[in-house]
Design a protein around this motif. Structure first.
Motif: not given
Ligand code: ATP
Ligand code: MG
Length: 300
Positions: A88-95, A126, A129, A265-266
């Motif tokens: 789902p959205p915002g779960t860290g996929k891109t990271t 991004h 970081r 997330f560190t």
């Molecule tokens: N260093 C960090 N500390 C705490 N949280 C973090 C850190 N870096 C990222 N995040 C959290 O990770 C979340 C989303 O990361 P990311 O962009 O990888 O998700 P995503 O699954 O790709 O989202 P989307 O579906 O919107 O593309 C952010 O909402 C943020 O709160």
């Protein structure tokens, strides 16, 4: 192509197929005896090529870049696999995918990151970081980022042919097409074939409307050699604080631990917790009954 134009045996080498084609052209007929003889020659070559006792060593595995996660995958993702990074959205996929690209660049592998909805500047910030100088990787030619990309499949294929990368990420595939079309359209299948033929380890980010508790699969999940599902679940029955988790739902040719792996997330990106395996805290449970005091961050 008519079926009768093809050899009966699909494992024939290209040399054997050439010999058969020459024969058929000259004689105007198939020769099954010749084909069988060529097949037995080929199979002795296969035996020489693959040491059955050491098959594990012939599978080269690459690190995900996430500390502790490779251990749940017999050491990493088999090189050349196409893996789905979904959730789902915002779960860290891109990271997660950026981290996998940085791991490659660190090992002097050429890596490409195609993003369809984020600008290069935003992506670079991004990446930065993670506490490393990605400018250096870009300058040295190990990392290239395509932001707000409107590239077609043909253009991406040209770029891939040109750069010859070892790792590629697509963020996200749902912007380009859906899984059904990807598996049925000629141009997307050509991209898939190129990635496979060049043995490029590919990361397809895809989106899910539901969390891990709902078994929702799309055609990308069937196509992928592996699936990483990212989500966030309540920490435990008492504490509802969301805890990020990753689950390896599939990895072909690999014994996987598919239980939910809590991560954090560190400052250096994503790190997996080393979950304690005791009867008090079983690892396979939704929500996982794992207290923060009882888990140790793998990176520490
Ligand atoms: N260093 C960090 N500390 C705490 N949280 C973090 C850190 N870096 C990222 N995040 C959290 O990770 C979340 C989303 O990361 P990311 O962009 O990888 O998700 P995503 O699954 O790709 O989202 P989307 O579906 O919107 O593309 C952010 O909402 C943020 O709160
Ligand atoms: Mg994203």
């Amino acid at each position: 192509m008519a079926r009768n134009k093809l050899p009966i045996h699909t494992t024939l080498s290209s040399d054997a197929i050439r010999i058969l084609e020459r024969y058929e052209k000259e004689i105007g007929a198939k020769n099954l005896v010749l084909e069988k003889a060529l097949l037995s020659l080929d199979s002795s070559r296969f035996k020489g090529k693959f040491d059955a006792g050491n098959i594990e060593r012939t599978i080269k595995r690459i690190s995900t870049g996430v500390k502790g996660l490779d251990d749940t995958l017999e050491g990493g993702i088999p090189k050349g696999f196409l893996v789905i990074v979904t959730g789902p959205p915002g779960t860290g996929k891109t990271t997660f995918c950026m981290q996998a690209m940085l791991e490659g660049a660190r090992n002097q592998e050429k890596c490409l990151f195609f993003s369809f909805e984020e600008r290069v500047e935003q992506l670079v910030q991004h990446f930065m970081r993670f506490g490393c100088d990605i400018g250096e990787y870009i300058d040295d030619g190990y990392l290239d980022i395509f932001g707000m990309s409107k590239l077609t499949s043909e253009e991406m294929m040209e770029i891939i042919q040109f750069y010859n990368p070892e790792r590629v990420a697509f963020d996200s595939m749902n912007v380009l097409t859906n899984g059904d079309e990807f598996r049925s359209s000629g141009s997307w299948r050509s991209l898939h074939r190129l990635l496979k033929n060049k043995k490029i380890t590919s990361f397809f980010i895809t989106e899910k409307k539901h969390g891990i508790e709902v078994k929702e699969f799309d055609n990308f999940d069937f196509l992928g050699d592996g699936i990483f599902f990212l989500d966030s679940v309540p920490t435990n029955e008492i504490d509802n604080t969301p805890m990020p988790v990753i689950a390896v739902q599939k990895m072909r040719a690999t014994k996987i631990d598919s239980s939910l792996q809590p991560f954090k997330f560190t400052d250096n990106g994503i790190a997996r917790y080393k979950a304690v395996t005791t009867s008090k805290y079983p690892r396979i449970s939704i929500p996982p009954k794992i207290e923060e005091d009882d888990i140790k961050l793998e990176s520490s």
